[in-house]
Design a protein around this motif. Structure first.
Motif, short mmCIF file in Angstrom:
data_model
loop_
_atom_site.label_atom_id
_atom_site.label_comp_id
_atom_site.label_asym_id
_atom_site.label_seq_id
_atom_site.Cartn_x
_atom_site.Cartn_y
_atom_site.Cartn_z
N ARG A 37 -6.42 -41.78 -48.73
CA ARG A 37 -5.95 -43.17 -48.77
C ARG A 37 -5.77 -43.73 -47.37
O ARG A 37 -6.09 -44.89 -47.10
N TYR A 38 -5.24 -42.92 -46.46
CA TYR A 38 -5.04 -43.40 -45.09
C TYR A 38 -6.35 -43.46 -44.29
O TYR A 38 -6.57 -44.37 -43.50
N LEU A 39 -7.21 -42.45 -44.48
CA LEU A 39 -8.31 -42.27 -43.53
C LEU A 39 -9.65 -42.82 -44.00
O LEU A 39 -10.53 -43.08 -43.16
N THR A 77 -6.18 -47.86 -34.98
CA THR A 77 -4.90 -47.14 -35.14
C THR A 77 -4.36 -47.36 -36.55
O THR A 77 -4.43 -48.46 -37.08
N ARG A 78 -3.80 -46.31 -37.13
CA ARG A 78 -3.21 -46.44 -38.45
C ARG A 78 -1.88 -45.68 -38.51
O ARG A 78 -1.82 -44.51 -38.12
N SER A 92 6.30 -46.62 -35.58
CA SER A 92 6.76 -47.14 -34.30
C SER A 92 5.74 -46.89 -33.19
O SER A 92 5.48 -47.77 -32.36
N THR A 93 5.14 -45.69 -33.16
CA THR A 93 4.14 -45.39 -32.14
C THR A 93 2.92 -46.29 -32.34
O THR A 93 2.36 -46.82 -31.38
N ALA A 143 -10.17 -42.95 -33.26
CA ALA A 143 -9.14 -43.32 -34.23
C ALA A 143 -7.84 -42.62 -33.86
O ALA A 143 -7.86 -41.48 -33.40
N VAL A 144 -6.73 -43.34 -34.04
CA VAL A 144 -5.41 -42.78 -33.74
C VAL A 144 -4.55 -42.90 -35.00
O VAL A 144 -4.45 -43.99 -35.57
#
Lengths: 294, 294
Positions: free
Chosen positions: A170-172, A144-145, A122-123, A116-117
């Motif tokens: 929330r993100y992961l 990727t997140r 932008s990246t 996972a990234v």
């Protein structure tokens, strides 16, 4: 000044690259470090690839003009979009970004090949980590997140506590907790220089058995190797060598936020304000600025 | 084109000012609106006052060059630092910021005179709301807090849920919940154009009996008054009048984030990319861009 004695240049859009400066200082204590944060134009993460490359070349020109021996692009966004432009503009200087070292470390760390990234918008959109990882390990499964809010949390100094935990969840959760063991990544690449500050809370949320890859440390290893190969490592026996900090705007804010990134206090007087509009690689030797003893 | 028919110019560092555009559209549906987001250089909130003023004058120059009849600085940071510079640079155009209308509304709303202000770092540090409120009500008790993370939450679209609630609690509890009733403010000024998006969660955290002042709406009222007084309100009877959106970088991101701010979908094709380096007030009449029908 012989080439060996020149400083390593480190460039970022703001303070995030200080995680790389810190790793370089720990790994190479006799190397002088010259850091430039392009705070007048941060963040790069929300800008277009063309603008990012143009800004990076301009900022690096100031460091080249001050006689650096090697350039570290300590910004994932600029590493994703500006490396070719930088190598074209300054062929006399070796350049490294943070993405390839991070990708190598991730491939070495991952047993399952599921990686996972997390990165800036932008990246993430550029797919730079995917490309770098696949060049090493073609069968990797990469998720990727973009995690923009982490940048604000790191700059605010909210490195733990309920806000950081809720944001990390929330993100992961979609990448880790919500997946069964057979499809869960075993490696998490921190693809933004701000994110290592949140490592403790990220480790709690992803759970045991997941390796966090901090590209600051792996980039410092790469720089040590590049200096050795080129035969230009410092011959200085005194340490710690000098650190100088430059910013393109608001040195007071730079100093305050830098305190979240470095293990020693920074005052505004330690940060030199520079103007990229007037700087050029032909500007000659370094002007004196107040050095920072660490 | 007569002066009445010219558009109102609205300027912000990014998308936040769209809350002001939206309020203007609701209040003045027959007025053409020309919005410029200086996305290449956002955020202004972390930059120095001198840089903010310079950027604002440059950005406003593009709008003046396209023939606006009035300029709304829909950015608290630029309102705090750039109004004088803008009035000096463009004396032919009436200019309003968002801070004075917000301060007036806060003084009208507050019974106790205890007023809390939340803003970006730069607006908070400038003390612009304190000064504007004290000019109207010298005995006001004003508590100001910089809430940078709210900007990231609004741009990410995290307008409710556990992250927004935890962040609101962390920022606002010291101003409200942790105080006894006798010293608690009765008015909360949303001193950043992003913050009205978080109003529901902010209302929950501050509790009943606290009035939230959204300066977007009060600025729209002020603009209506200025147009009437100057006798230059639109004589257009058709509505809604045209909206045009300009950005200095990354129109695709602008369009995506704008969706959190506007009640209608925005595609990148609706956003015209402009270059401030090449623009000048002498550039002449508006170039055609694709209008946005709402």
């Amino acid at each position: 000044m012989t080439f060996h004695d020149r400083p390593i240049g480190i460039f970022d859009s703001g303070v995030g690259g200080l995680t790389v400066l810190r790793a370089l200082r720990e790994r190479l204590p006799t190397e002088q470090l010259l850091y430039l944060g392009d705070t007048a134009r941060l963040p790069y993460g929300t800008k277009s690839p063309e603008t990012i490359a143009r800004y990076a070349v301009q900022a690096a020109g100031l460091l080249v003009g001050r006689g650096i021996k090697l350039l570290v692009v300590a910004c994932n966004t600029a590493s994703a979009h500006a490396l070719d432009a930088l190598r074209d503009a300054y062929p006399q200087i070796e350049v490294t970004g943070v993405i390839e070292p991070g990708a190598e470390a991730a491939c070495a760390a991952s047993a399952s090949g599921r990686i996972a990234v997390i990165a800036t918008e932008s990246t993430a959109r550029a797919g730079a980590y995917e490309a770098a990882i696949r060049r090493i390990r073609g069968d990797a499964e990469i998720a990727t997140r973009a995690c923009s809010v982490f940048v604000a949390l790191a700059e605010e100094g909210w490195l733990d506590g309920p806000v950081a935990e809720a944001a990390a969840r929330r993100y992961l959760a979609p990448l880790f907790a919500d997946k069964d063991a057979g499809s869960r990544p075993d490696t998490l690449v921190l693809g933004c220089t701000h994110f290592p500050l949140l490592s403790p809370v990220l480790e709690t949320v992803v759970g045991p058995g997941v390796v966090l890859v901090d590209s600051a440390r792996t980039t410092a290893d790469r720089v040590a190797l590049m200096l050795d190969r080129a035969g230009v490592a410092s011959r200085n026996v005194h340490f710690p060598a000098e650190i100088r900090l430059l910013a393109t705007d608001a040195p007071d804010r730079f100093a305050r936020v830098a305190a979240n990134f470095l293990p020693f206090p920074i005052t505004p007087a330690m940060v030199e304000l520079v103007d990229l509009q007037q700087a050029s690689p032909a500007a000659g030797p370094a002007r004196p600025s107040r050095p920072l003893e660490v």
